[in-house]
Scaffold this motif. Structure first.
Motif, PDB file in Angstrom:
ATOM      1  N   PRO A  52      46.252   6.221 -77.851  1.00  0.00           N
ATOM      2  CA  PRO A  52      44.838   6.312 -77.675  1.00  0.00           C
ATOM      3  C   PRO A  52      43.878   7.094 -77.895  1.00  0.00           C
ATOM      4  CG  PRO A  52      46.029   6.449 -75.495  1.00  0.00           C
ATOM      5  CD  PRO A  52      46.897   6.360 -76.636  1.00  0.00           C
ATOM      6  N   PHE A  92      39.557   8.973 -77.898  1.00  0.00           N
ATOM      7  CA  PHE A  92      38.120   8.895 -78.126  1.00  0.00           C
ATOM      8  C   PHE A  92      37.526   9.657 -79.177  1.00  0.00           C
ATOM      9  CE2 PHE A  92      39.019   6.975 -73.897  1.00  0.00           C
ATOM     10  CZ  PHE A  92      38.707   5.574 -73.990  1.00  0.00           C
ATOM     11  N   CYS A 102      34.479  -2.514 -77.652  1.00  0.00           N
ATOM     12  CA  CYS A 102      34.365  -1.286 -76.930  1.00  0.00           C
ATOM     13  C   CYS A 102      35.759  -0.663 -76.817  1.00  0.00           C
ATOM     14  CB  CYS A 102      33.627  -1.507 -75.592  1.00  0.00           C
ATOM     15  SG  CYS A 102      33.476   0.113 -74.750  1.00  0.00           S
ATOM     16  N   ASP A 103      35.909   0.682 -77.370  1.00  0.00           N
ATOM     17  CA  ASP A 103      37.151   1.358 -77.466  1.00  0.00           C
ATOM     18  C   ASP A 103      37.330   1.636 -75.572  1.00  0.00           C
ATOM     19  OD1 ASP A 103      37.218   1.279 -80.059  1.00  0.00           O
ATOM     20  OD2 ASP A 103      36.806   3.390 -80.473  1.00  0.00           O
ATOM     21  N   ASP A 121      38.911  -1.492 -73.916  1.00  0.00           N
ATOM     22  CA  ASP A 121      40.203  -1.567 -74.410  1.00  0.00           C
ATOM     23  C   ASP A 121      41.301  -0.865 -74.026  1.00  0.00           C
ATOM     24  OD1 ASP A 121      38.986  -3.859 -75.968  1.00  0.00           O
ATOM     25  OD2 ASP A 121      38.857  -2.727 -77.802  1.00  0.00           O
ATOM     26  N   GLN A 122      40.776   0.189 -73.929  1.00  0.00           N
ATOM     27  CA  GLN A 122      41.734   1.321 -73.384  1.00  0.00           C
ATOM     28  C   GLN A 122      41.951   1.512 -71.998  1.00  0.00           C
ATOM     29  OE1 GLN A 122      41.871   5.178 -75.696  1.00  0.00           O
ATOM     30  NE2 GLN A 122      40.881   4.147 -77.507  1.00  0.00           N
ATOM     31  N   PRO A 147      32.461   5.352 -79.269  1.00  0.00           N
ATOM     32  CA  PRO A 147      33.620   4.548 -79.022  1.00  0.00           C
ATOM     33  C   PRO A 147      33.056   3.786 -77.533  1.00  0.00           C
ATOM     34  CG  PRO A 147      33.855   7.014 -78.023  1.00  0.00           C
ATOM     35  CD  PRO A 147      32.811   6.873 -79.033  1.00  0.00           C
TER      36      PRO A 147
END
Length: 667
Positions: free
Chosen positions: A31, A33, A108-109, A112-113, A198
């Motif tokens: 992961p 950003f 959207c990162d 998701d993360q 992100p």
């Protein structure tokens, strides 16, 4: 190449690779950003933590840690899991968590993360910080309370676009990302920060609150706003394309897109031609298809017919028109609407031979008559990379604001034959010298002298061809491959005094020169060509038909159909096929597959995706370049009928280029 072990799997990684890249090579998802493979390493989000030994007994940021021989890397240990949960928890302390109303929702990162790596609950109950929204112009909407300070937007503006417009103020919890003096972001690639963000801090202002990503149909296509041929994705709902996004293609556009290619999308539904028209008593009157074809059958041009291809036309349309004219006994085909008449006998002489990715390796570049930022914004980003590697850039033409150090030699085209000493020395000493000839130089006859210069400085060497012509029309190279070029340019068509002029979306032509001809406009917008037409046959825009396009480097690419044309408008090739029946001509195809097969049989290169082979560059050139060079593009945002119909592009032109202040209603 150092050997490392990632989660028990040993592998070799390239020298200089980071631990994050090593993990990705091992198939592990890390992961992140702030990290982006096309930007410099910032190491400030700490989401990419992994456990590495030998090393300190704590998780380390994999994006900033070089991979070394013998490293043992763990990406899913308990230490790593707890560290990522902690980082995510800290990131969400001040995030507003307004996912239901955020335009980034669904892609959207952070969303998701947080699901994949977060704790699922927060232990913090203090008030969240709030940040005032910044004004970044008519394209970028800001909700800066959501910003997590990854600085991707800052690094993109500085490193890729070369314009220091976005930066950070203050420190710690008070840190804010903003433009200089909170002004608009004015460069031609500004909206790429929307894709890079992100979270939902920077979103598309024209697309805001229009749709959710899961509602959209995604279609692969090619950008026709310039001759770069950027790979794009059309996102549509029903019969309307709602947004355009770039696709990754390292050979063409990497993963960027110009603001015009991205935001002219709203022009696809405005000022559309959705029914045929005939001019009666000086006025255009709505008609049926039968009436329009009946009128043209009555005119019966015979062999006295010419076709002019517009800047955004696909190869299939041009080929269908060519077969129609051939059946009538005419070969009057032209695509250079504004009067250019350079020699097209050898297409290698009018091609971008270095390729876009190859121009990054040039170490001396002479630009002749091209405002590259406006004519091909994505090529300008490539030139910036070349300069970063040490290339010298010289420009013949009026001065414009470059995004890299460049020496302007003067605006007179005669300088091509009399290069100032500094430029001559740089080209002579370069291992990979290159020239870029634009529309302004072509108009002043610089092609022949530049070919002579190419021979003098050996621009063609083993594994290198530094001779480049930068076109501005998406249809140009495809048209030249299909024979849309008269020896004297459009002047030859004017001299022939054709009974009928077939305008294939050609909106930049001076139609007053065809005052005695019946002008038949086959196009999609009520623009300049439609205003001059005697017969209007409504056609499909690029998003409403499948097609083949060839960019300025000779790369053949295919686009798919995303939506249907509005009203009675039809795909161009079907109009030309029906017109052939009305005129009693056999064109040799009855469907799109037959049309494509016939086109590829005549020009095999148009059936193979990739760079076309135009052969060797002419050994020398002749002629004389003279006169003050002028750039053809006067307004970057309004260069084609789709852009001119776009309210977004009109606003960009008014505000960003002409300094008009546009009031916004309070929300």
């Amino acid at each position: 190449m150092p050997k490392v072990t990632v989660d028990g799997v040993e592998l070799e990684v390239p020298a200089g690779a980071t631990v994050l890249q090593a993990c990705e090579l091992a198939g592990k998802e890390i992961p992140r950003f702030c990290y982006h493979e096309r930007l410099s390493i910032a190491g400030n989000c700490r989401m990419c933590l992994v456990e590495v030994s030998p090393g300190p007994p704590k998780p380390q940021a994999s994006c900033a840690l070089p991979a070394g021989e013998g490293q043992v890397i763990k990406t899913n240990s308990e230490m790593v899991r707890k560290a990522r949960e902690g980082v995510m928890e800290l990131l969400l302390i001040n995030h507003p968590l307004d996912c239901p109303i955020c335009d980034q929702g669904g892609e959207c990162d952070l969303q998701d993360q947080s699901v994949a790596y977060g704790r699922g609950a927060s232990r913090y109950h203090e008030h969240k910080r709030a940040v005032t929204d910044k004004y970044m112009g008519p394209l970028i909407a800001t909700t800066m309370t959501r910003c997590i300070h990854c600085t991707r937007c800052v690094r993109f503006s500085e490193e890729i676009a070369g314009v220091d417009e976005i930066g950070a103020l203050y420190r710690g919890e008070a840190m804010q990302i903003t433009t200089y003096l909170e002004g608009a972001a004015k460069h031609e690639l500004s909206a790429n920060v929307i894709d890079l963000c992100p979270v939902g801090a920077l979103t598309s202002k024209p697309y805001r609150f229009e749709a959710r990503p899961w509602e959209l149909k995604k279609t692969l296509s090619i950008d026709v706003s310039d001759a770069v041929g950027a790979n794009i994705r059309l996102d549509s709902r029903g019969r309307e394309v709602l947004r355009i996004l770039p696709r990754v293609n390292d050979d063409v556009n990497e993963e960027w897109l110009s603001d015009k290619g991205r935001f002219q999308v709203d022009g696809l539904t405005k000022r559309r031609l959705d029914k045929p028209y005939l001019r009666k008593d000086g006025k255009l009157v709505a008609a049926s298809w039968d009436e329009a074809f009946g009128y043209l059958a009555h005119v019966n041009p015979g062999g006295s017919i010419a076709a002019i291809a517009g800047d955004m036309v696909d190869c299939e349309t041009m080929f269908a028109a060519k077969k129609l004219l051939a059946g009538l006994g005419s070969s009057l085909l032209e695509g250079r609407q504004t009067g250019l008449s350079y020699d097209c006998s050898n297409l290698a002489a009018v091609n971008f031979n270095s390729t876009f990715s190859g121009i990054e390796d040039a170490d001396a570049i002479l630009i002749v008559g091209s405002h590259v930022r406006w004519e091909a914004a994505l090529v300008n980003a490539r030139l910036r990379k070349a300069v970063k590697k040490g290339a010298q850039v010289f420009v013949i033409g009026p001065e414009w604001e470059t995004t890299y150090p460049a020496t302007f030699l003067g605006a007179d085209a005669s300088l091509v034959a009399n290069l100032p000493q500094a430029a001559a020395d740089a080209l002579a000493a370069a291992s990979k010298p290159a020239v870029i000839l634009g529309g302004g130089g072509l108009a002043k006859g610089a092609l022949g002298p530049l070919l002579a210069l190419a021979a003098k400085y050996k621009l063609v060497r083993d594994g290198w061809n530094g001779f480049n012509v930068l076109h501005m029309a998406a249809s140009r190279m495809g048209g030249l491959m299909l024979g849309y070029a008269q020896k004297g340019g459009i002047a030859d068509l004017v001299a022939a005094k054709p009974k009928v002029v077939l305008s294939l979306g050609a909106d930049e032509v001076d139609y007053t020169k065809f005052a005695d001809s019946v002008i038949v406009y086959i196009g999609h917008h009520g623009d300049k060509g439609a205003h001059a037409a005697d017969v209007i046959l409504p056609a499909a825009a690029f998003s409403e038909k499948a097609g083949t396009y060839v960019n300025t480097e000779g790369r053949v690419q295919f686009a798919d159909k995303a939506v249907f044309a509005p009203g009675d408008a039809r795909e161009d090739w079907t109009i030309l096929r029906a017109l052939a029946d009305a005129l009693g001509v056999n064109v040799g195809f009855d469907d799109f597959a037959g049309l494509r097969a016939a086109m590829r049989a005549e020009v095999p290169a148009l059936g193979v995706e990739g760079l076309a082979d135009y052969g060797a560059l002419p050994a020398s050139g002749s002629g004389e370049a003279a006169g003050e060079i002028g750039y053809p593009i006067k307004d970057f945002y309004l260069t084609n009928p789709i852009a001119r119909a776009s309210a977004t592009m009109q606003r960009c032109s008014a505000e960003l280029l002409h300094g008009e202040e546009l009031a916004e209603a309070a929300e």
